[in-house]
Structures are given as structure tokens and as C-alpha cells.
Scaffold this active site. Sequence first.
Site, mmCIF file in Angstrom:
data_model
loop_
_atom_site.group_PDB
_atom_site.id
_atom_site.type_symbol
_atom_site.label_atom_id
_atom_site.label_comp_id
_atom_site.label_asym_id
_atom_site.label_seq_id
_atom_site.Cartn_x
_atom_site.Cartn_y
_atom_site.Cartn_z
ATOM 1 C CG HIS A 1 28.900 49.251 -32.425
ATOM 2 N ND1 HIS A 1 28.216 50.021 -31.665
ATOM 3 C CD2 HIS A 1 29.328 49.641 -33.596
ATOM 4 C CE1 HIS A 1 28.110 51.151 -32.479
ATOM 5 N NE2 HIS A 1 28.818 50.706 -33.951
ATOM 6 C CG ASP B 1 30.431 51.211 -29.279
ATOM 7 O OD1 ASP B 1 30.073 50.892 -28.475
ATOM 8 O OD2 ASP B 1 29.662 52.120 -30.112
ATOM 9 C CG MET C 1 20.476 51.190 -26.373
ATOM 10 S SD MET C 1 21.785 50.842 -27.671
ATOM 11 C CE MET C 1 20.995 50.296 -28.973
HETATM 12 C C1 GAR Z 1 21.838 45.299 -31.651
HETATM 13 O O1 GAR Z 1 21.597 45.369 -33.074
HETATM 14 C C2 GAR Z 1 23.099 45.784 -30.969
HETATM 15 O O2 GAR Z 1 24.117 45.418 -31.854
HETATM 16 C C3 GAR Z 1 22.808 47.272 -31.245
HETATM 17 O O3 GAR Z 1 21.356 47.155 -30.346
HETATM 18 C C4 GAR Z 1 20.650 45.945 -30.926
HETATM 19 C C5 GAR Z 1 19.946 45.585 -29.955
HETATM 20 O O4 GAR Z 1 19.105 44.409 -30.268
HETATM 21 N N1 GAR Z 1 23.642 48.021 -29.788
HETATM 22 C C6 GAR Z 1 24.004 49.016 -30.049
HETATM 23 O O5 GAR Z 1 23.972 49.724 -30.970
HETATM 24 C C7 GAR Z 1 25.041 49.436 -28.913
HETATM 25 N N2 GAR Z 1 25.795 50.636 -29.473
HETATM 26 P P1 GAR Z 1 18.498 43.307 -29.252
HETATM 27 O O6 GAR Z 1 17.857 44.171 -28.058
HETATM 28 O O7 GAR Z 1 17.607 42.473 -30.316
HETATM 29 O O8 GAR Z 1 19.727 42.217 -28.834
#
Ligand code: GAR
Length: 203
Positions: free
Chosen positions: A112, A148, A93
Site C-alpha cells: 500500500h 488495508d 485494485m
Molecule cells: C502501487 O503504488 C501500489 O502500492 C498501489 O498501486 C500501485 C501499483 O503500481 N496499490 C494500491 O493503491 C492498493 N490500495 P504498479 O502496478 O506499478 O505495481
Amino acid sequence: MSDFLKLGVLISGNGSNLQSIIDHIEKGSLKAIIKIVISNNSDAYGITRAKKHGIPVVVLKSGVFKNKEEFDLELIRILESKDVDLVILAGFMRIITPTLLKAFPQKVMNIHPALLPSFPGIHGQKQALDYGVKLSGCTVHFVDEGVDTGPIILQSAVQVLNEDTEETLAARILKEEHKIYPQAIQLFAEGKIEINGRKVRIN
Ligand code: GAR
């Protein structure tokens, strides 16, 4: 080991995408090796996941660095010291700087939780729910200098149901994330991805 794609995985939180990549590697369906996991959050559960599998972890706290540039220079130093071929943003993030992109041109991937170009940025799932779309999903893309906006590699769609909350929709999307992220990395490992401007062709 030299025919295995060397990955550096950047995380900030739960690390379920990291876990799915680890699982696909261990099953043999992804010919890669995770050389390093880097987290900008020392409480990220993904750190525990990595350690369970004997993967080296570095925590980089942004407060320690003068600015984003300095942070990314340290990222580059670590990734290069591990001879990483492909940088995987897995729930990382943080916006990365052009300096990192220059060090790894067309070699930074992100996942994403929305069907880009709809709903970029944070809370992609909530944005989709609030907008009232009937389909949402996830997107694996190369990272460029926008948020993105980079060339799309793979997408998977899920239906948005009447009774969905942000949590239930996110969980359904996450299941698809866990399938398409390892797939996209394997396609890269096999040299099957060709980038032409915005367009990615899978050969
Ligand atoms: C996931 O849903 C990913 O797509 C999102 O954060 C989550 C992480 O989950 N990413 C974003 O929103 C990036 N803009 P995880 O830590 O369990 O893999």
C-alpha cells in the site's frame, strides 16, 4: 525447484511492483518463482511485462462473473492449480473476499502506498499530500478482511517535499515499494516471519 516459494501475482495496471519482483528473482536475491500472473484488466501493462519473462498470464474480467464470490472462486481454482504458496497483490485494485483469505490463510500479501494505518484505501499518496504530513511511504502487510488493515510486515518512509505533487510523491514512494516488497517476500520464503495477532515479528 521445490525450495523456491511459488507465487501467484495479482495485478490491475502498470505492474512495476511485479517487475521489481521479477528482477529480484532473476538477480537471485529472491528465492521464488512466479507461477501465474492474474489481471482483472486486459489492458494492464503488467501483462506485457509478465509475458516478456515467459510467465503465464490469465485475465479475469469481473463482468463475466455473477458476483465477487464467483470471481474469487475462479481465482482460487487457478491459484491452487498452480500450487501457489503465497498470493501477492501488486496494484490489484479489487477488494478480495473472505473466501480467498480462507483458501490462503495468512498467505495473501499487499503493498500500500502510505504508512498504514494512515491513508488506507485508494489514492494513499494524494490523501497524504492533502493531509499535509511530512513523512509518507509504503507498507507491506498481510491481507485480512478489512481494507488495508492486516498485520504490517515492512514499512519504508519518504519525506514529503514542499514542491511535491501526487505524481512526484507517488514516484518516490514507488521506489521504496520496489525495495521492500521483494524483501518481505524473501523473509516469508526464509520462514522468518512470525505473526502474533496484529504483530509481525521478523526473526
Ligand atoms: C502501487 O503504488 C501500489 O502500492 C498501489 O498501486 C500501485 C501499483 O503500481 N496499490 C494500491 O493503491 C492498493 N490500495 P504498479 O502496478 O506499478 O505495481
